[in-house]
Design a protein around this motif. Structure first.
Motif, short mmCIF file in Angstrom:
data_model
loop_
_atom_site.label_atom_id
_atom_site.label_comp_id
_atom_site.label_asym_id
_atom_site.label_seq_id
_atom_site.Cartn_x
_atom_site.Cartn_y
_atom_site.Cartn_z
N GLU A 1 -4.96 -1.16 -1.13
CA GLU A 1 -3.72 -1.83 -1.47
C GLU A 1 -3.51 -1.78 -2.98
N ALA A 2 -2.30 -1.37 -3.41
CA ALA A 2 -2.00 -1.32 -4.85
C ALA A 2 -1.75 -2.73 -5.35
N VAL A 3 -1.24 -3.59 -4.47
CA VAL A 3 -1.00 -4.99 -4.80
C VAL A 3 -1.44 -5.81 -3.61
N ALA B 1 3.95 -5.88 -19.83
CA ALA B 1 3.86 -5.30 -21.17
C ALA B 1 2.46 -4.87 -21.51
N HIS B 2 2.39 -3.79 -22.26
CA HIS B 2 1.10 -3.36 -22.78
C HIS B 2 0.78 -4.11 -24.07
N ARG B 3 1.81 -4.29 -24.92
CA ARG B 3 1.56 -4.99 -26.19
C ARG B 3 1.53 -6.48 -25.92
N GLY C 1 -2.65 -6.49 -17.43
CA GLY C 1 -3.79 -5.92 -16.70
C GLY C 1 -4.02 -4.52 -17.18
N VAL C 2 -5.22 -4.01 -16.89
CA VAL C 2 -5.52 -2.66 -17.36
C VAL C 2 -4.70 -1.66 -16.56
N SER C 3 -4.73 -0.41 -17.02
CA SER C 3 -3.97 0.65 -16.33
C SER C 3 -4.46 0.77 -14.88
N GLY C 4 -3.50 0.85 -13.96
CA GLY C 4 -3.85 1.00 -12.54
C GLY C 4 -4.09 -0.32 -11.83
N SER C 5 -3.88 -1.43 -12.54
CA SER C 5 -4.18 -2.73 -11.91
C SER C 5 -3.05 -3.16 -10.96
N GLY C 6 -1.89 -2.46 -10.99
CA GLY C 6 -0.82 -2.77 -10.03
C GLY C 6 0.42 -3.37 -10.66
N LYS C 7 0.54 -3.33 -11.99
CA LYS C 7 1.68 -3.98 -12.66
C LYS C 7 3.02 -3.33 -12.27
N SER C 8 3.08 -2.00 -12.36
CA SER C 8 4.36 -1.34 -12.05
C SER C 8 4.72 -1.49 -10.58
N THR C 9 3.72 -1.46 -9.73
CA THR C 9 3.98 -1.64 -8.30
C THR C 9 4.57 -3.03 -8.07
N LEU C 10 3.99 -4.02 -8.74
CA LEU C 10 4.50 -5.39 -8.60
C LEU C 10 5.94 -5.47 -9.12
N ASP D 1 9.68 -3.65 -17.13
CA ASP D 1 8.43 -2.95 -16.89
C ASP D 1 8.08 -2.15 -18.13
N GLU D 2 7.30 -2.75 -19.00
CA GLU D 2 6.87 -2.10 -20.24
C GLU D 2 8.07 -1.50 -20.96
N ALA D 3 9.15 -2.26 -20.92
CA ALA D 3 10.40 -1.72 -21.45
C ALA D 3 10.30 -1.43 -22.94
N ARG E 1 0.87 -1.17 0.00
CA ARG E 1 0.00 0.00 0.00
C ARG E 1 0.91 1.22 0.00
N TYR E 2 0.66 2.19 -0.84
CA TYR E 2 1.52 3.38 -0.84
C TYR E 2 1.30 4.15 0.45
N GLY E 3 2.39 4.63 1.01
CA GLY E 3 2.33 5.38 2.27
C GLY E 3 3.69 5.30 2.92
N ALA F 1 13.11 0.06 -16.27
CA ALA F 1 11.90 0.81 -15.97
C ALA F 1 11.32 1.43 -17.24
N GLN F 2 10.12 2.01 -17.08
CA GLN F 2 9.44 2.56 -18.26
C GLN F 2 10.26 3.67 -18.91
N GLN F 3 10.91 4.47 -18.08
CA GLN F 3 11.72 5.56 -18.64
C GLN F 3 13.14 5.41 -18.14
N1 ATP Z 1 3.34 6.72 -5.92
C1 ATP Z 1 2.08 6.34 -5.74
N2 ATP Z 1 1.40 6.80 -4.66
C2 ATP Z 1 0.12 6.42 -4.43
N3 ATP Z 1 -0.55 5.57 -5.21
C3 ATP Z 1 0.06 5.08 -6.31
C4 ATP Z 1 1.41 5.44 -6.62
N4 ATP Z 1 1.78 4.79 -7.76
C5 ATP Z 1 0.71 4.05 -8.13
N5 ATP Z 1 -0.31 4.23 -7.27
C6 ATP Z 1 -1.62 3.60 -7.30
O1 ATP Z 1 -1.42 2.20 -7.18
C7 ATP Z 1 -2.30 1.51 -8.04
C8 ATP Z 1 -1.48 0.62 -8.98
O2 ATP Z 1 -0.70 1.48 -9.81
P1 ATP Z 1 0.37 0.90 -10.85
O3 ATP Z 1 1.12 2.05 -11.42
O4 ATP Z 1 1.14 -0.16 -10.17
O5 ATP Z 1 -0.56 0.27 -11.94
P2 ATP Z 1 -0.19 -0.17 -13.43
O6 ATP Z 1 -1.00 -1.38 -13.71
O7 ATP Z 1 1.27 -0.27 -13.58
O8 ATP Z 1 -0.72 1.07 -14.26
P3 ATP Z 1 -0.13 1.61 -15.67
O9 ATP Z 1 -0.31 0.51 -16.65
O10 ATP Z 1 -1.00 2.81 -15.95
O11 ATP Z 1 1.29 1.97 -15.40
C9 ATP Z 1 -3.11 2.57 -8.81
O12 ATP Z 1 -4.34 2.72 -8.12
C10 ATP Z 1 -2.28 3.80 -8.66
O13 ATP Z 1 -3.09 4.94 -8.65
#
Ligand code: ATP
Length: 644
Positions: free
Chosen positions: A426-428, A596-598, A445-454, A565-567, A412-414, A484-486
């Motif tokens: 929880e992001a993941v 990956a997105h693609r 997974g769709v945007s925001g599903s937690g891929k980058s956090t994972l 990560d979506e390299a 969880r971010y915090g 990373a992405q960038q």
């Molecule tokens: N630094 C952060 N602080 C707080 N919440 C965050 C932070 N980064 C991501 N989140 C939240 O955590 C959840 C998962 O985000 P994450 O970036 O891991 O998803 P994602 O699947 O990689 O999205 P995308 O494909 O758009 O990159 C989302 O609800 C996002 O808003």
């Protein structure tokens, strides 16, 4: 009378000093951001999210441990200072002798002996002072350099969420401001303090040797000086502590603006950011003004103490001379001894402040170093070869057949190590993935599903709230590389950027890595090939080219596991195909987690994990998931439609 030798009233206080017993608390528990270890303290609620600060005992142990490793140098430096202090007694003694000779009308010849002794003492004293300065610099400066390097290595190895717990300003202010302060104190204040303390001892011994009543007469000034020092330390500590934190916030505010310049311009946030920077500057300056006021009062009170002390010495001398208890020459020497105390006493009390602040800096640096020793396993410290954000080191024999195991991980971010911000979902959530060496697992997974956090958790960038990420049973830090992405390119040549991952790589290895990722043709076409300057201020590169270089850097690093990560998300269609091929080359023969997105990138993966709202909702091969007609099948259909 009193001046403030070397004294500046800038506010550089100590979080450690601000910590009262009530608000000192050990930080968290467990091998995570909130690890507990002896000697770590958090200063107060306001700074609870900053990196920890070591306690006094830990600082003392570090300093004595360092000094013990150099006993000869320490003894030589102290010896030189003792000689300097002893020679300082010569001037008052010689002056007293000359005055006495004049009083007794013994003629000019009587002054020759004292003058020769004085000249010799001045010569020896000057040589000893020079030696003391050089020896103490040789003793102390390497300690500061050693500590700075340790802290840099620790900061690089710490999980990002831990290192930036209080914003990057906290870390930067430790590595820059605190190190500067310690270096200044080490170069001047420490030697000044020790020499002055020895000079004070020598002067008191001199007073006692002349007549014990002179020593008694000097003593009334001492309690006033001690009281003044106590008052000053008590009043200045909270101001310094708050000032240091305000400085960190000012740095954070400025850096935040510079780091987000495009956003600041796009959203016209300039005035708001300027106002925030002005406010944080004002806060920092207000503490500096408070500190200046305190310093002025401090030196005023010291002047009062010196006036009283000199008054009692002169009165005692008058009485003793009148009663025949002493000579005019001895009284002159006594008065000069006391006047000679002014500067060393002011130096001791003045540089005490510098040393206190340097001590606070050491505590902050040791806090980072010790924290990394707890949070980061030994395998992840020290060697910090970098790809883009995560670090990786070569495999060890023990890990050779071990899997990368993501076990029931939640995040969880915090604040790091804490329960997360109240109300933050929880992001993941409870994700488990097992990646054997050479096996490729994809996460979609769709945007925001937690891929980058994972991805960040798997690379050891973030510390899981619960669950664990391990290789061979130990935390991953330092053994998994993340593209990373960038990707970040450092200012330097193309070859410099690649050699960050493998400092000993020769030109042939650099070319091989560029060839394997398909980057050689466009790198060769750059104005100076691999010697072309890139990064900030250098030759501009596209996002796809930066990713090419990141993948080549990965090949040179040769880690056992890699997280993509979506390299290859960037780039047009031709560029995308070329980057897909580069990514395939980079992950060949190593374990990989591909985000990956693609979806064309994930078809060949041994397992595909589908995330939704931070949870793993499906897993299987491409064919199995299509047949299941669930989340993945819908993502695939949507993506295929979009592609055609
Ligand atoms: N630094 C952060 N602080 C707080 N919440 C965050 C932070 N980064 C991501 N989140 C939240 O955590 C959840 C998962 O985000 P994450 O970036 O891991 O998803 P994602 O699947 O990689 O999205 P995308 O494909 O758009 O990159 C989302 O609800 C996002 O808003």
């Amino acid at each position: 009378m009193s001046t403030a030798p070397g004294q500046t009233a800038s506010v550089r206080g100590s979080q450690e000093a601000a910590a009262s017993p009530a608000d000192v608390s050990e930080i968290g528990s467990g091998a995570s951001a909130g690890a507990t270890y002896p000697g770590a303290i958090a200063s107060d609620a306001a700074t609870a999210r900053l990196l920890p600060v070591a306690d006094n005992r830990r600082c003392l142990a570090w300093a004595t441990g360092y000094a013990r490793r150099r006993p000869g140098l320490l003894a030589a430096a102290l010896g030189a200072m003792v000689v300097t202090a002893a020679m300082g007694l010569a001037a008052p003694l010689a002056t007293g002798e000359i005055v006495q000779a004049l009083v007794e009308r013994r003629g000019r010849g009587a002054a020759i002996g004292p003058v020769i002794r004085l000249a010799l003492a001045v010569l020896v004293g000057a040589l000893a002072a020079r030696a003391a300065g050089r020896l103490s610099a040789r003793l102390v400066l390497p300690a500061v350099a050693e500590l700075r390097e340790d802290v840099l290595a620790a900061a690089v190895a710490l999980p990002v969420d831990v290192a930036e717990a209080g914003g990057s300003g906290d870390l930067i202010s430790r590595v820059c401001n605190d190190v500067d302060q310690i270096t200044d104190a080490a170069q001047e204040s420490l030697a000044d303090f020790t020499s002055a303390a020895l000079a004070i001892c020598a002067a008191f011994i001199g007073l006692a040797a002349l007549d014990w009543r002179f020593l008694l007469a000097a003593l009334p000034a001492v309690p006033i000086q001690l009281w003044t020092l106590r008052w000053y330390l008590r009043s200045s500590r909270p101001v310094y502590a708050a000032g240091r934190i305000a400085e960190g916030r000012r740095t954070e505010s400025l850096l935040g603006t510079f780091a987000a310049l495009p956003t600041v311009r796009a959203l016209r946030l300039g005035p708001a950011r300027r106002a925030a920077a002005a406010q944080s500057s004002l806060d920092a300056v207000s503490y500096e003004i408070q500190a200046t006021r305190l310093a002025t009062r401090f030196y005023g009170r010291l002047n009062g103490a010196e006036l009283i002390g000199l008054g009692t010495i002169l009165a005692t001398a008058a009485v003793l001379i009148h009663d025949g208890g002493t000579t005019v020459g001895a009284a002159t020497s006594a008065a000069l001894f006391f006047v000679g105390l002014f500067n060393p006493i002011n130096t001791v009390l003045g540089v005490f402040d510098d040393l206190q602040q340097a001590g606070a800096g050491i505590a902050r640096l040791l806090g980072v170093r010790d924290h990394a020793a707890v949070v980061v396993p030994a395998s992840g410290r020290g060697a910090a070869a970098d790809t883009d954000t995560a670090t990786a080191t070569a495999d060890t024999d023990a890990d050779a057949d071990a899997s990368l195991v993501i076990d029931e991980v939640s995040f969880r971010y915090g604040p790091p190590g804490g329960p997360g911000r109240p109300g933050t979902p929880e992001a993941v959530s409870g994700i488990s993935i097992d990646i054997a060496p050479d096996r490729h697992v994809a996460v979609v997974g769709v945007s925001g599903s937690g891929k980058s956090t994972l991805a960040g958790l798997a690379a050891g960038l973030y510390t899981p709230g619960s669950g664990s990420v391990t290789i061979g049973g130990t935390p991953v830090a330092g053994r998994v590389a993340l593209i990373a992405q960038q990707p970040h390119l450092f200012a330097g040549t193309v070859a410099d950027n690649l050699r960050l991952a493998a400092p000993k790589a020769d030109d042939a290895q650099i070319s091989a890595a560029l060839t394997a990722t398909g980057a050689l043709p466009w790198v060769s076409a750059l104005p100076q090939g691999t010697d072309t300057l890139i990064g900030a201020g250098g030759h501009p590169l596209t996002g796809g080219q930066a990713q090419h270089l990141a993948l080549a850097r990965l090949l040179l690093l040769d880690p056992p596991f890699v997280i993509l990560d979506e390299a290859t998300a960037e780039g047009g269609s031709d560029a995308a195909r070329s980057l897909d091929a580069a990514a395939r080359a980079a992950i060949r023969d190593r374990g990989a987690l591909i985000i990956a997105h693609r979806l064309s990138q994930v078809v060949a993966a041994a397992q595909i994990v589908v995330l939704a709202d931070g949870r793993a909702v499906e897993r299987g091969t491409h064919d199995e998931l299509l047949a299941a007609d669930g989340h993945y099948a819908h993502l695939w259909q949507a993506w295929s439609r979009h592609r055609t």
